[in-house]
Design an enzyme around this catalytic site. Structure first.
Site, PDB file in Angstrom:
ATOM      1  N   ASP A 196     -47.482 -32.547  79.099  1.00  9.51           N
ATOM      2  CA  ASP A 196     -46.278 -33.457  78.247  1.00  9.51           C
ATOM      3  C   ASP A 196     -47.163 -34.527  77.626  1.00  9.51           C
ATOM      4  O   ASP A 196     -48.402 -35.023  77.897  1.00  9.51           O
ATOM      5  CB  ASP A 196     -45.600 -33.834  79.535  1.00  9.51           C
ATOM      6  CG  ASP A 196     -44.544 -34.928  78.837  1.00  9.51           C
ATOM      7  OD1 ASP A 196     -43.694 -34.472  78.379  1.00  9.51           O
ATOM      8  OD2 ASP A 196     -44.773 -36.136  79.168  1.00  9.51           O
ATOM      9  N   ASN A 220     -49.913 -38.125  81.281  1.00  8.30           N
ATOM     10  CA  ASN A 220     -50.330 -39.486  80.533  1.00  8.30           C
ATOM     11  C   ASN A 220     -49.670 -40.665  80.968  1.00  8.30           C
ATOM     12  O   ASN A 220     -50.554 -41.765  80.649  1.00  8.30           O
ATOM     13  CB  ASN A 220     -49.322 -39.337  79.102  1.00  8.30           C
ATOM     14  CG  ASN A 220     -49.490 -40.297  78.316  1.00  8.30           C
ATOM     15  OD1 ASN A 220     -50.461 -40.562  77.749  1.00  8.30           O
ATOM     16  ND2 ASN A 220     -48.229 -41.072  77.905  1.00  8.30           N
ATOM     17  N   ASN A 230     -36.190 -27.002  72.047  1.00  8.25           N
ATOM     18  CA  ASN A 230     -36.582 -27.150  73.369  1.00  8.25           C
ATOM     19  C   ASN A 230     -35.746 -28.449  74.067  1.00  8.25           C
ATOM     20  O   ASN A 230     -34.849 -28.902  73.419  1.00  8.25           O
ATOM     21  CB  ASN A 230     -38.191 -27.863  73.488  1.00  8.25           C
ATOM     22  CG  ASN A 230     -38.491 -29.148  72.841  1.00  8.25           C
ATOM     23  OD1 ASN A 230     -37.407 -30.018  72.408  1.00  8.25           O
ATOM     24  ND2 ASN A 230     -39.432 -29.906  73.153  1.00  8.25           N
ATOM     25  N   GLU A 252     -48.227 -30.354  74.544  1.00  6.43           N
ATOM     26  CA  GLU A 252     -46.938 -31.198  73.566  1.00  6.43           C
ATOM     27  C   GLU A 252     -47.436 -31.759  72.410  1.00  6.43           C
ATOM     28  O   GLU A 252     -47.790 -33.114  73.083  1.00  6.43           O
ATOM     29  CB  GLU A 252     -46.045 -31.399  74.453  1.00  6.43           C
ATOM     30  CG  GLU A 252     -44.676 -31.668  73.669  1.00  6.43           C
ATOM     31  CD  GLU A 252     -44.035 -33.321  74.177  1.00  6.43           C
ATOM     32  OE1 GLU A 252     -43.095 -33.655  73.448  1.00  6.43           O
ATOM     33  OE2 GLU A 252     -44.810 -34.155  74.630  1.00  6.43           O
ATOM     34  N   HIS A 260     -50.462 -38.302  73.087  1.00  7.99           N
ATOM     35  CA  HIS A 260     -50.667 -39.701  73.598  1.00  7.99           C
ATOM     36  C   HIS A 260     -51.948 -39.887  74.406  1.00  7.99           C
ATOM     37  O   HIS A 260     -52.209 -40.621  75.000  1.00  7.99           O
ATOM     38  CB  HIS A 260     -49.502 -40.035  74.425  1.00  7.99           C
ATOM     39  CG  HIS A 260     -48.232 -40.162  73.159  1.00  7.99           C
ATOM     40  ND1 HIS A 260     -48.015 -40.927  72.200  1.00  7.99           N
ATOM     41  CD2 HIS A 260     -47.430 -39.328  73.193  1.00  7.99           C
ATOM     42  CE1 HIS A 260     -46.950 -40.879  71.722  1.00  7.99           C
ATOM     43  NE2 HIS A 260     -46.527 -39.655  72.181  1.00  7.99           N
TER      44      HIS A 260
HETATM   45  C1  QV4 Z   1     -36.622 -48.017  77.247  1.00  6.58           C
HETATM   46  C2  QV4 Z   1     -36.826 -48.614  75.951  1.00  6.58           C
HETATM   47  C3  QV4 Z   1     -38.126 -48.775  75.544  1.00  6.58           C
HETATM   48  C4  QV4 Z   1     -38.890 -49.819  76.425  1.00  6.58           C
HETATM   49  C5  QV4 Z   1     -38.596 -49.411  77.930  1.00  6.58           C
HETATM   50  C6  QV4 Z   1     -39.133 -50.363  78.945  1.00  6.58           C
HETATM   51  O1  QV4 Z   1     -36.018 -47.457  75.041  1.00  6.58           O
HETATM   52  O2  QV4 Z   1     -38.245 -49.337  74.071  1.00  6.58           O
HETATM   53  O3  QV4 Z   1     -39.987 -50.092  76.213  1.00  6.58           O
HETATM   54  O4  QV4 Z   1     -37.186 -48.966  78.074  1.00  6.58           O
HETATM   55  O5  QV4 Z   1     -39.448 -49.869  80.193  1.00  6.58           O
HETATM   56  C7  QV4 Z   1     -36.530 -43.001  78.980  1.00  6.58           C
HETATM   57  C8  QV4 Z   1     -35.461 -43.729  78.252  1.00  6.58           C
HETATM   58  C9  QV4 Z   1     -36.076 -44.721  77.288  1.00  6.58           C
HETATM   59  C10 QV4 Z   1     -36.686 -45.872  78.301  1.00  6.58           C
HETATM   60  C11 QV4 Z   1     -37.839 -44.989  79.048  1.00  6.58           C
HETATM   61  C12 QV4 Z   1     -38.356 -45.898  80.038  1.00  6.58           C
HETATM   62  O6  QV4 Z   1     -34.760 -42.782  77.339  1.00  6.58           O
HETATM   63  O7  QV4 Z   1     -34.894 -45.461  76.756  1.00  6.58           O
HETATM   64  O8  QV4 Z   1     -37.357 -46.828  77.541  1.00  6.58           O
HETATM   65  O9  QV4 Z   1     -37.160 -43.737  79.722  1.00  6.58           O
HETATM   66  O10 QV4 Z   1     -37.745 -46.284  81.136  1.00  6.58           O
HETATM   67  C13 QV4 Z   1     -38.433 -38.087  78.281  1.00  6.58           C
HETATM   68  C14 QV4 Z   1     -36.976 -38.878  77.379  1.00  6.58           C
HETATM   69  C15 QV4 Z   1     -37.189 -40.197  77.136  1.00  6.58           C
HETATM   70  C16 QV4 Z   1     -37.228 -40.935  78.369  1.00  6.58           C
HETATM   71  C17 QV4 Z   1     -38.768 -40.188  79.105  1.00  6.58           C
HETATM   72  C18 QV4 Z   1     -38.787 -41.089  80.404  1.00  6.58           C
HETATM   73  O11 QV4 Z   1     -36.932 -37.859  76.145  1.00  6.58           O
HETATM   74  O12 QV4 Z   1     -35.955 -40.722  76.518  1.00  6.58           O
HETATM   75  O13 QV4 Z   1     -37.257 -42.019  78.036  1.00  6.58           O
HETATM   76  O14 QV4 Z   1     -38.248 -38.732  79.374  1.00  6.58           O
HETATM   77  O15 QV4 Z   1     -38.021 -40.836  81.190  1.00  6.58           O
HETATM   78  C19 QV4 Z   1     -42.454 -38.411  71.349  1.00  6.58           C
HETATM   79  C20 QV4 Z   1     -43.561 -38.159  72.146  1.00  6.58           C
HETATM   80  C21 QV4 Z   1     -43.367 -36.870  72.974  1.00  6.58           C
HETATM   81  C22 QV4 Z   1     -42.038 -37.287  73.694  1.00  6.58           C
HETATM   82  C23 QV4 Z   1     -40.909 -37.481  72.754  1.00  6.58           C
HETATM   83  C24 QV4 Z   1     -39.731 -37.742  73.779  1.00  6.58           C
HETATM   84  O16 QV4 Z   1     -44.638 -38.090  71.168  1.00  6.58           O
HETATM   85  O17 QV4 Z   1     -44.351 -36.613  73.812  1.00  6.58           O
HETATM   86  O18 QV4 Z   1     -41.285 -38.895  72.184  1.00  6.58           O
HETATM   87  N1  QV4 Z   1     -41.847 -35.859  74.669  1.00  6.58           N
HETATM   88  C25 QV4 Z   1     -42.034 -35.742  75.920  1.00  6.58           C
HETATM   89  C26 QV4 Z   1     -41.309 -34.927  76.783  1.00  6.58           C
HETATM   90  C27 QV4 Z   1     -39.855 -35.824  77.005  1.00  6.58           C
HETATM   91  C28 QV4 Z   1     -40.285 -37.062  77.656  1.00  6.58           C
HETATM   92  C29 QV4 Z   1     -41.619 -37.620  77.359  1.00  6.58           C
HETATM   93  C30 QV4 Z   1     -42.556 -36.843  76.685  1.00  6.58           C
HETATM   94  C31 QV4 Z   1     -42.456 -38.705  78.422  1.00  6.58           C
HETATM   95  O19 QV4 Z   1     -40.703 -33.713  76.213  1.00  6.58           O
HETATM   96  O20 QV4 Z   1     -38.963 -35.143  77.586  1.00  6.58           O
HETATM   97  O21 QV4 Z   1     -39.385 -38.089  77.426  1.00  6.58           O
HETATM   98  O22 QV4 Z   1     -42.808 -38.094  79.476  1.00  6.58           O
HETATM   99  O23 QV4 Z   1     -42.086 -37.855  70.204  1.00  6.58           O
HETATM  100 CA    CA Z   2     -51.927 -42.620  76.507  1.00 12.96          CA
END
Ligand code: QV4
Ligand code: CA
Length: 480
Positions: free
Chosen positions: A193, A98, A291, A229, A197
């Site tokens: 993943d 994505n 998960n 997902e 989105h």
């Molecule tokens: C931060 C701020 C944001 C800001 C951004 C600016 O919070 O508001 O816009 O900085 O750059 C991490 C941090 C998060 C940070 C982001 C970007 O936790 O605070 O944003 O990085 O630097 C995993 C973790 C996230 C992590 C992300 C990327 O869970 O915390 O974010 O990896 O490292 C929704 C979706 C679903 C998703 C779920 C978590 O619908 O699709 O949220 N689940 C999948 C995975 C999950 C992964 C992602 C998607 C992204 O299972 O593990 O997120 O690939 O429900």
């Molecule tokens: Ca997208």
């Protein structure tokens, strides 16, 4: 795209979260194959950002599609796929397509490639700014603010992650190139993943660009398994899981809530699959007790049972692997206390090896739920009953349930203390091992308990007395 491509009648998948490729290869050979598992979901294998403190989530921010990650390098990945396939265990890749890394990040990735997210410059793919969605139609932050605005959910930045435009032929080609590299190495499928989105039509187009599976291990003409997902908790106006069922299976997150309920009150087992709540049909559903996100409060967290509550967790896994709804995946964790905490690490930040103790449990901070006898035993059960899609002789008494699976297996679970008596198991007469206690051994007996005799009328005397393992399970592939 719906078929997990398991070997023989194997079914259960295990997510070896953050494991290194060399450890997974060994685990396929020494444990997963003999216990009847089908395959492993591995952590994202591609190059990722490196974040201070090495949180696990750094791997969800791609830098390139080079197979250089915290779990190992390309050669180690190839070796793992070969060794696992050679013993009939499939590898499924967690594919992050994505987005690329979050804004504000730049420098070098885990494979040494340069990148600059603010410039949307990922030269090792290569992607340039033209490959990403602009911020038109998005809130000023360019991020997702409204989860009921479906275009925003798909075209704006999830958590600030630079959002690829999968409508572009060039982007589709590059993503398919990444998937095809993995398919050619021998993987059997993908967890996509952040499926929510991306537009289903774009995902369909990408899957149609993928190669057939490697004929070294798969019959000619087979396609990769895709599971998406998509967190659908039935909120009005949000993306529906059903939008994806035409292109593969889809994660059913309502199942996590249901199974937590059912594991606490087994009388509710009839309502495990609740179409009235919008849950997807069994053949489309990809299910799990917890998960890597929701066990630590990310992505739809809350109301889920995890390894931290072992007795209830075993009950939940026994129902999941014993019942018929959906395609099951078992979580395999490391111990954690804070949500961002990465896997067990050495002083230099590298991931610790998985060590196996004399009693078969794991050391070095790895929980290895998939090795708990109750869970591994139920993985073998699921294989034995794979072609028996019926529930027979179901008996529900208060907080206790028993049922058989088409003459191939029988399970009883008690959530209120001991339960013993004569049960109709529906099974052929013979001597069986209660796989919750142990497997058949070479002396014609069972490890952990005396064999169980099923009489010629299918009845057996069953006893559940261990509060911490309140399950009894026998099947035709574990005879004493
Ligand atoms: C931060 C701020 C944001 C800001 C951004 C600016 O919070 O508001 O816009 O900085 O750059 C991490 C941090 C998060 C940070 C982001 C970007 O936790 O605070 O944003 O990085 O630097 C995993 C973790 C996230 C992590 C992300 C990327 O869970 O915390 O974010 O990896 O490292 C929704 C979706 C679903 C998703 C779920 C978590 O619908 O699709 O949220 N689940 C999948 C995975 C999950 C992964 C992602 C998607 C992204 O299972 O593990 O997120 O690939 O429900
Ligand atoms: Ca997208």
């Amino acid at each position: 795209y719906h078929d997990p491509n398991c070997k023989d009648n194997r079914v259960a998948m295990v997510h070896l979260f953050e494991w290194k490729w060399n450890d997974i290869a060994a685990e396929c050979e020494r444990f997963l194959a003999p216990m009847g598992y089908c395959g492993v979901q591995v952590s994202p294998p591609n190059e990722h950002v490196i974040v201070d403190g090495y949180p696990w989530w750094q791997r969800y921010q791609p830098v390139s599609y080079k197979l250089e990650s915290r779990s190992g390098n390309r050669q180690e990945f190839i070796n793992m796929v070969e060794r696992c396939n050679n013993v009939g265990i499939r590898i499924y890749v967690d594919a992050i397509i994505n987005h690329m890394s979050g804004t504000g990040r730049s420098g070098k990735g885990s494979g040494g490639s340069d990148f600059d997210a603010d410039e949307m410059h990922f030269p090792a793919v290569p992607y340039t700014i033209a490959d990403f969605n602009g911020c038109g139609g998005c809130p000023a932050c360019c991020c997702i603010n409204s989860w009921t605005d479906v275009a925003q959910v798909r075209n704006c930045r999830l958590l600030g992650l630079t959002d690829l435009n999968q409508a572009l032929p060039g982007v589709r080609q590059k993503i398919a190139g990444f998937l095809n590299d993995l398919i050619d190495i021998g993987v059997a499928g993908f967890r996509i993943d952040a499926g929510k989105h991306m537009w289903p039509a774009d995902l369909k187009a990408i899957s149609e660009l993928t190669n057939d599976l490697n004929t070294k291990w798969f019959p000619a003409g087979r396609k990769a398994f895709f599971f998406y997902e998509v967190i659908d908790l039935a909120q009005v106006g949000e993306v529906r899981a059903q939008e994806y069922t035409g292109i593969g299976k889809v994660t059913e997150f309502r199942y996590c809530i249901k199974i937590d309920d059912v594991a606490g009150g087994l009388w509710g087992i009839h309502g495990l699959y609740d179409p009235g709540w919008g849950m997807v049909e069994s053949t489309d559903a990809f299910v799990f007790v917890d998960n890597h996100d929701n066990q630590r409060g990310h992505g739809g967290g809350g109301n889920v049972v995890t390894y931290k509550n072992p007795r209830k967790y075993k009950v939940a896994q026994a129902v999941t692997l014993g019942y018929t709804y959906g395609h099951p995946r078992v979580m395999s964790s490391y111990e954690f206390t804070t949500d961002g905490q990465g896997p067990p690490a050495n002083g230099d930040g590298s991931t610790k090896d998985v060590v196996i103790n004399a009693d078969g449990s794991c050391g070095n901070g790895w929980v290895c739920e998939h090795r708990w006898q109750a869970i591994a035993g139920m993985a073998s059960f699921r294989k034995a009953v794979a072609n028996a899609n019926t529930i027979d002789n179901q008996r529900t008494e208060g907080n206790k349930v028993a049922f058989s699976r088409g003459g191939r297996g029988f399970v009883a679970i008690s959530n209120e203390g001991s339960w013993s008596g004569t049960f109709q198991t529906g099974m052929p007469s013979g001597r069986y091992c209660n796989v919750i206690r142990g497997c058949p051994n070479s002396n014609g007996g069972c490890n952990g308990a005396e064999p169980v005799t099923v009489n010629s009328d299918g009845t057996a005397s069953v006893s559940i007395a261990d509060w911490d393992n309140p399950i009894f399970a026998i099947h035709v592939e574990a005879k004493a």
